[in-house]
Design a protein around this motif. Sequence first.
Motif, PDB file in Angstrom:
ATOM      1  N   ALA A 224       0.892  -1.199  -0.101  1.00  0.00           N
ATOM      2  CA  ALA A 224       0.054   0.078  -0.021  1.00  0.00           C
ATOM      3  C   ALA A 224       1.026   1.339  -0.076  1.00  0.00           C
ATOM      4  O   ALA A 224       0.485   2.281  -0.750  1.00  0.00           O
ATOM      5  CB  ALA A 224      -0.935   0.004   1.163  1.00  0.00           C
ATOM      6  N   GLY A 225       1.989   1.322   0.686  1.00  0.00           N
ATOM      7  CA  GLY A 225       2.650   2.324   0.803  1.00  0.00           C
ATOM      8  C   GLY A 225       3.276   2.757  -0.567  1.00  0.00           C
ATOM      9  O   GLY A 225       3.589   3.915  -0.975  1.00  0.00           O
ATOM     10  N   ASP A 246       0.587  -6.882  -3.227  1.00  0.00           N
ATOM     11  CA  ASP A 246      -0.580  -6.889  -2.038  1.00  0.00           C
ATOM     12  C   ASP A 246      -1.910  -6.746  -2.872  1.00  0.00           C
ATOM     13  O   ASP A 246      -2.208  -5.689  -2.999  1.00  0.00           O
ATOM     14  CB  ASP A 246      -0.301  -5.928  -1.069  1.00  0.00           C
ATOM     15  N   THR A 247      -2.479  -7.918  -2.987  1.00  0.00           N
ATOM     16  CA  THR A 247      -3.761  -7.958  -3.848  1.00  0.00           C
ATOM     17  C   THR A 247      -4.524  -6.881  -3.323  1.00  0.00           C
ATOM     18  O   THR A 247      -5.467  -5.928  -4.067  1.00  0.00           O
ATOM     19  CB  THR A 247      -4.247  -9.174  -4.214  1.00  0.00           C
ATOM     20  N   THR A 251      -6.306  -3.593  -5.040  1.00  0.00           N
ATOM     21  CA  THR A 251      -7.564  -3.443  -5.351  1.00  0.00           C
ATOM     22  C   THR A 251      -8.311  -2.232  -4.733  1.00  0.00           C
ATOM     23  O   THR A 251      -9.154  -1.427  -5.319  1.00  0.00           O
ATOM     24  CB  THR A 251      -8.373  -4.628  -4.491  1.00  0.00           C
ATOM     25  N   GLU A 252      -7.798  -2.034  -3.604  1.00  0.00           N
ATOM     26  CA  GLU A 252      -8.360  -0.778  -2.941  1.00  0.00           C
ATOM     27  C   GLU A 252      -7.894   0.508  -3.607  1.00  0.00           C
ATOM     28  O   GLU A 252      -8.671   1.463  -4.051  1.00  0.00           O
ATOM     29  CB  GLU A 252      -7.764  -0.509  -1.334  1.00  0.00           C
ATOM     30  N   LEU A 281     -13.689  -4.712 -11.610  1.00  0.00           N
ATOM     31  CA  LEU A 281     -13.291  -3.403 -11.795  1.00  0.00           C
ATOM     32  C   LEU A 281     -12.849  -3.041 -13.644  1.00  0.00           C
ATOM     33  O   LEU A 281     -12.531  -3.863 -14.037  1.00  0.00           O
ATOM     34  CB  LEU A 281     -12.022  -3.148 -11.052  1.00  0.00           C
ATOM     35  N   PRO A 282     -13.485  -1.833 -13.911  1.00  0.00           N
ATOM     36  CA  PRO A 282     -13.435  -1.643 -15.449  1.00  0.00           C
ATOM     37  C   PRO A 282     -11.904  -1.215 -15.832  1.00  0.00           C
ATOM     38  O   PRO A 282     -11.687  -1.317 -16.910  1.00  0.00           O
ATOM     39  CB  PRO A 282     -14.500  -0.536 -15.684  1.00  0.00           C
TER      40      PRO A 282
END
Length: 338
Positions: A224-225, A246-247, A251-252, A281-282
């Motif tokens: 995330a970082g 990190d899936t 995704t987020e 997700l498009p």
Amino acid sequence: MAFRVGVSHDFVSSDHPTSWGDIGLDRLAAEGIAWEFLPPDNGVLTAEHVAGFDAVVFGTPTVTAATVSGSTPPRLLARFGVGLDAVDVDACTRAGVAVTNTPDGARRAVATAALTLILATFHRLVDKNALARRPAWDGRLDLIGQGLTGRTVGAVGLGNIASELFALMAPFATVNLAHDPYRDPREARARGVELTGLEDLFTRSDVVVVTAALTAQTRHLVNAGLLALMRPRAVLVNVSRGPIVDTAALTEALAAGRLFGAGLDVTDPEPLPVGHPLLVLPNVVLAPHALAWTDEMARGNGASVVQAIIDVRQGRAPRYLADRAVLDHPRLRERVTA
């Protein structure tokens, strides 16, 4: 003395020479080397599968310490592919079993797959394909994409794949960055690539391409970082292994619109479960860990494993050894010259 080669059961095909088509096994016959398919393996090669063979060509099965625990393991396990995360290389080395892979065969095909994902994501191919299948094409201007020319492309890892990718992108006049602690900056500069730190790469790049091998150190390396450092219209592409990214964090970021998109030939897990947000997700282009699977890759990988087999039979060390320390083992030292 006869030299026997086994080919793992995932290569069996009812209507082609192998499940990958013609991979050049005829060259073995021309060299007087007999080969045969192994029995079904349930996803793991056992000591019984490989016993008595001098070399084994394998694709998808896992290789464990038990695989090479018998009294007559092969001298060579030749992986048809690049990744060795499902192979216990240390156990093979201790048993005097050489392990090779095929970076020369996969190089162009995987690099081409990476470029395909970059262009498909930048040009919003998935959205435009869906729109083209509708009776009306309203909203085309809402799907303006991005061009690759002049963009900054960063590679996580500067091995065969990334080097080939940068060569393929030469007509786009991209600025090329890479993070690879094992590469000499002078060597990278000679290839037109600037080596930089990981955070700097994610901050500066319009496209980040993951090509590094999956190891304990690279698992969830892209977290995330790092994703938070990427530009709002940047793209992440992964053609290596899903767990490097990190899936949940990716995704987020995609769902929140913090990235332009992602092109993923690999995911974590594989396949993604029904209902996973990446499936809907498009701004995500997905492939089933097979985008590079072409006749070009089949021929290249096949030529590489065949050459490794011939090298070992003729007493030469194969080029793409996973661990050269195996050459010091008595089982190979008496037959193979480093």
